[in-house]
Design an enzyme around this catalytic site. Structure first.
Site, PDB file in Angstrom:
ATOM      1  N   LYS A  48       0.833  -1.205   0.000  1.00  0.00           N
ATOM      2  CA  LYS A  48       0.000   0.000   0.000  1.00  0.00           C
ATOM      3  C   LYS A  48       0.871   1.258   0.000  1.00  0.00           C
ATOM      4  CE  LYS A  48      -3.329   0.784   3.067  1.00  0.00           C
ATOM      5  NZ  LYS A  48      -4.494   0.573   3.961  1.00  0.00           N
TER       6      LYS A  48
ATOM      7  N   LYS B 128      15.682 -12.368  -0.464  1.00  0.00           N
ATOM      8  CA  LYS B 128      15.600 -12.517  -1.921  1.00  0.00           C
ATOM      9  C   LYS B 128      15.193 -11.201  -2.565  1.00  0.00           C
ATOM     10  CE  LYS B 128      13.023 -15.967  -0.990  1.00  0.00           C
ATOM     11  NZ  LYS B 128      12.372 -17.207  -0.623  1.00  0.00           N
TER      12      LYS B 128
ATOM     13  N   LYS C  64      18.616  -6.589   6.011  1.00  0.00           N
ATOM     14  CA  LYS C  64      18.216  -7.975   6.219  1.00  0.00           C
ATOM     15  C   LYS C  64      18.504  -8.776   4.945  1.00  0.00           C
ATOM     16  CE  LYS C  64      14.142 -10.812   6.291  1.00  0.00           C
ATOM     17  NZ  LYS C  64      13.052 -11.109   5.469  1.00  0.00           N
TER      18      LYS C  64
HETATM   19  P1  ADP Z   1      13.037 -13.792   1.941  1.00  0.00           P
HETATM   20  O1  ADP Z   1      12.983 -12.600   2.875  1.00  0.00           O
HETATM   21  O2  ADP Z   1      14.384 -13.977   1.354  1.00  0.00           O
HETATM   22  O3  ADP Z   1      11.919 -13.773   0.908  1.00  0.00           O
HETATM   23  P2  ADP Z   1      11.430 -15.807   3.213  1.00  0.00           P
HETATM   24  O4  ADP Z   1      10.412 -14.766   3.560  1.00  0.00           O
HETATM   25  O5  ADP Z   1      11.112 -16.798   2.140  1.00  0.00           O
HETATM   26  O6  ADP Z   1      12.800 -15.068   2.853  1.00  0.00           O
HETATM   27  O7  ADP Z   1      11.821 -16.584   4.557  1.00  0.00           O
HETATM   28  C1  ADP Z   1      11.811 -17.964   4.787  1.00  0.00           C
HETATM   29  C2  ADP Z   1      12.178 -18.204   6.244  1.00  0.00           C
HETATM   30  O8  ADP Z   1      13.506 -17.727   6.516  1.00  0.00           O
HETATM   31  C3  ADP Z   1      11.260 -17.458   7.229  1.00  0.00           C
HETATM   32  O9  ADP Z   1      11.062 -18.256   8.392  1.00  0.00           O
HETATM   33  C4  ADP Z   1      12.055 -16.218   7.565  1.00  0.00           C
HETATM   34  O10 ADP Z   1      11.714 -15.691   8.822  1.00  0.00           O
HETATM   35  C5  ADP Z   1      13.486 -16.739   7.545  1.00  0.00           C
HETATM   36  N1  ADP Z   1      14.417 -15.657   7.152  1.00  0.00           N
HETATM   37  C6  ADP Z   1      14.427 -15.012   5.954  1.00  0.00           C
HETATM   38  N2  ADP Z   1      15.408 -14.085   5.913  1.00  0.00           N
HETATM   39  C7  ADP Z   1      16.043 -14.145   7.099  1.00  0.00           C
HETATM   40  C8  ADP Z   1      17.159 -13.433   7.657  1.00  0.00           C
HETATM   41  N3  ADP Z   1      17.818 -12.513   6.964  1.00  0.00           N
HETATM   42  N4  ADP Z   1      17.553 -13.753   8.915  1.00  0.00           N
HETATM   43  C9  ADP Z   1      16.894 -14.724   9.625  1.00  0.00           C
HETATM   44  N5  ADP Z   1      15.844 -15.419   9.157  1.00  0.00           N
HETATM   45  C10 ADP Z   1      15.410 -15.154   7.907  1.00  0.00           C
END
Ligand code: ADP
Ligand code: TRP
Length: 331
Positions: A113, A197, A194
């Protein structure tokens, strides 16, 4: 009875170091003491992926990663979200007790949004938290190992379970708890934000050594020269090294930083060596199974069969509670 650990991961790209440390490792470790149910969230991926071949391939790819990292398919159930289509039915039942206001507060929807693309995002994005709640509640899950960015979804899940139980006056759905890995906030990416992807700042843990080294060399630092004294607390390379080094190795690097005469190139090389040694055995296993589609599909099928009886039990409970479906006599 053993408690149940459940989690899911979207098949949208290669798992990165943040996924590994934040979710995959903790989830796999829990298979020792929990009844472990993990799945590849292909329904969730459909909000963005529109390529059926790529989607199927990615599901198998993620399966190979989990197996390579040590998921034991004879103990833990590993399956495909869409092989349990009842989650869509439960999504509807939960939708009918979920206020729009709750979903409008979801971070991902708010972010869309804020970018001014509210009218263009699909309904799947808006309803994503309800499907995720159904994913969790349909298995009577106790704990959900995830990274801290998923906490809001877990709170929403508890909220929806409570709303359902209150609406139909009974304890039909079990309230789950998030399990965030202790001491791990968020794994930083190449640019210090952070690792994600969506930011294109990832390190892929199972790359061949040469490519892995290349990625590690891309970690951003400030422009201090070799001779300069450096600040470990604000350095991204140091933050990543901390995730793999022993206490002694870490204090050695700390000394090197504050002593001067130690360049970022040295620190990156040390980080690469640590990561390479750590991931080498996993890489080998991954290479051995990554293209074995029959094996990977058989693991997913076995997982589906394992979780099915729980799904039937929970669905029977919520159908009875809400009044949908024909009444079956209890066995
Ligand atoms: P992205 O942010 O790369 O799209 P996802 O949302 O697919 O990653 O996350 C998949 C899992 O990995 C989730 O449980 C998420 O909390 C964990 N995760 C993603 N990025 C991180 C990070 N930088 N540090 C710790 N955990 C992460
Ligand atoms: N939303 C999670 C993510 O982006 C993936 C996911 C879908 C999930 N369903 C789940 C995680 C159920 C835990 C439990 O990473």
């Amino acid at each position: 009875m053993r408690k149940r650990s459940l989690s899911g991961i979207k098949p949208t790209g290669i798992p990165h170091l943040g996924n590994y440390l934040g979710m995959i490792r903790p989830a796999i470790d829990l298979q020792e003491s929990y009844d472990a149910f993990y799945f590849v969230a292909d329904f969730h991926a459909l909000t963005s992926v529109k390529d059926p071949e790529a989607l199927r391939k990615s599901v198998r790819h993620i399966t190979a990663y989990f197996l390579a990292f040590g998921l034991d398919a004879s103990r833990a159930a590993f399956f495909r979200q869409s092989d349990i289509p009842e989650v869509c039915e439960l999504t509807w039942l939960l939708s009918c007790v979920t206020h729009m206001g709750l979903l409008e507060r979801a971070h991902s929807y708010k972010a869309a949004k804020d970018q001014g693309i509210e009218k263009e995002i699909n309904h799947g994005v808006f309803t994503y938290p309800v499907l995720m709640a159904a994913d969790i509640l349909i298995y009577d899950s106790d704990v959900v190992p995830v990274g801290s960015d998923q906490l809001q979804h877990l709170e929403m899940t508890r909220d929806m379970a409570q709303k359902f139980n209150a609406a139909f006056k009974g304890e039909y759905l079990k309230l789950p708890e998030a399990r965030i890995r202790e001491g791990l906030a968020t794994v930083p990416g190449l640019d210090g934000r952070k690792m994600s992807k969506s930011y294109d700042n990832i390190i892929e843990p199972l790359l061949a050594p040469k490519q892995l080294r290349k990625q590690v060399m891309l970690v951003q630092t400030d422009s201090k020269t070799l001779e300069d004294v450096k600040d470990p607390s604000s350095c991204n390379v140091f933050a990543l090294y901390k995730l793999f080094a022993s206490a002694d190795e870490l204090s050695q690097m700390h000394e090197d930083y504050v002593g001067g005469g130690y360049g970022y190139g040295h620190a990156k090389q040390a980080l690469f060596e640590k990561m390479d040694a750590y991931f080498a055995p996993y890489r080998e296993r991954f290479e051995a199974i990554r293209d074995d589609d029959d094996y990977l599909e058989s693991v997913l099928h076995q997982g589906e069969l394992r979780v099915r009886p729980i799904v039937e039990e929970v669905m029977d409970r919520v159908r009875r509670a809400s009044g949908v479906g024909k009444l079956k006599t209890r066995p």
